[in-house]
Design a protein around this motif. Structure first.
Motif: not given
Length: 327
Positions: A114-142
């Motif tokens: 988060n401090e590096a400027g990435l856009i993070l979208m975390p959510f649980f798996s179906r069984g709530r035993d894993e956490v998926f963190v989708k990572v994106a970056a806007d054009e400015e950061l790239l």
């Protein structure tokens, strides 16, 4: 250090994808600047709902963190109450120790991303035993990362489609009589301007009922906006932000985390529209080599060079094959 005219790295601005189940243990570390007035989330109730006009960049990578040893065990912290309501068994001392260690490491990793400027979208798996963190970056950061790391991007065809280090435009200093003015952004090729390079949303070769709901949603989604970054460029630059130990980057040791069991998987996302285009034109792209640029822009130069060599070998084997059939 930033070069003259180079914008500083943007501060963190995390979002949560609408409709997903956010991780209440990870989200407090994701600051919701530009969406929630700069306030820190204190749980799912404070997560903002993105408006339709708010553009969120497409996610290019995902990190999978362990949360519980098995889906049948109660979690720690706030997830314990939900697990008790669902009738899950309480964890043993060993399991609780592991989950607490996972929680601390997950929070530290998400905070660094988060401090590096990435856009993070975390959510649980179906069984709530894993956490998926989708990572994106806007054009400015790239653009900032590409300039600071000397990343090479493709130039326009009038410049022989060569690759050159990316440099941002600089309006110059008045006290220097504008002699340090730099305008070079127009030299780089913008991918996605032509219809051939955009998402082909109706070319999956499947009937409506045969398409999975998630693929159907991706098929009907609007194409990504034009950008100077190819798919492989975005993946490489995001990986640079995640792994690099430079002060402005996250410095996450992915290999060490996976070795210690704090991270289960780390991989880039596919783009179904471009995969469908490659699949529909597989002979030119993979067997004959005339469409090798599509492979290069999606998978990278190393994979494209392999298929280019194989297509060259195929062409030279045509004559011996014909002679073998005749004689």
């Amino acid at each position: 250090a930033n070069s003259p005219g180079q914008a500083p790295l943007p501060k963190a601005h995390g979002f949560c994808w609408p409709g997903c189940a956010p991780d209440p243990q990870a989200m407090p570390l994701v600051r919701l600047a530009d969406a929630g007035g700069g306030l820190e989330a204190d749980g799912p109730s404070q997560l903002p709902v993105l408006g339709e006009r708010r553009h969120v960049p497409r996610s290019d990578a995902v990190l999978v963190f362990p949360c519980k040893p098995t889906p049948m065990v109660r979690g720690v912290d706030r997830d314990a109450l939900a697990g008790e309501a669902l009738g899950l068994r309480p964890p043993t001392d060993s399991e609780r120790h592991r989950m607490e260690a996972w929680l601390v490491q997950r929070q530290c990793t998400i905070a660094a991303l988060n401090e590096a400027g990435l856009i993070l979208m975390p959510f649980f798996s179906r069984g709530r035993d894993e956490v998926f963190v989708k990572v994106a970056a806007d054009e400015e950061l790239l653009r900032t990362v590409a300039e600071s790391s000397g990343y090479r991007l493709e130039l326009r065809p009038e410049y022989l489609s060569a690759f050159a280090e990316y440099k941002s435009d600089f309006a110059a200093h008045r006290e220097r009589n504008y002699r340090d003015r730099r305008m070079v952004s127009h030299l780089f090729l913008v991918h996605g301007e032509s219809a051939a390079e955009e998402y082909d949303r109706d070319d999956f070769g499947m009937e409506e009922g045969d398409v999975e709901p998630e693929k159907q949603r991706l098929r009907t989604a609007p194409p990504p906006p034009p950008s100077i970054f190819r798919t492989v460029d975005r993946v490489r630059l995001i990986d640079e932000v995640i792994r690099s130990v430079e002060p402005a980057f996250a410095g996450v040791d992915v290999g060490q985390l996976m070795h210690q069991g704090h991270l289960r998987s780390y991989f880039p996302f596919h783009e179904y529209g471009k995969l469908a285009d490659l699949d529909g034109d597989w002979f030119r792209c993979f067997a004959w080599g005339s469409g090798i640029d599509k492979v290069r822009d999606y998978f990278g130069e190393r994979i494209a060079l392999y298929f280019l060599f194989m297509s060259h070998l195929n062409k030279w084997l045509v004559i011996p094959a014909v002679l073998g059939i005749v004689f």
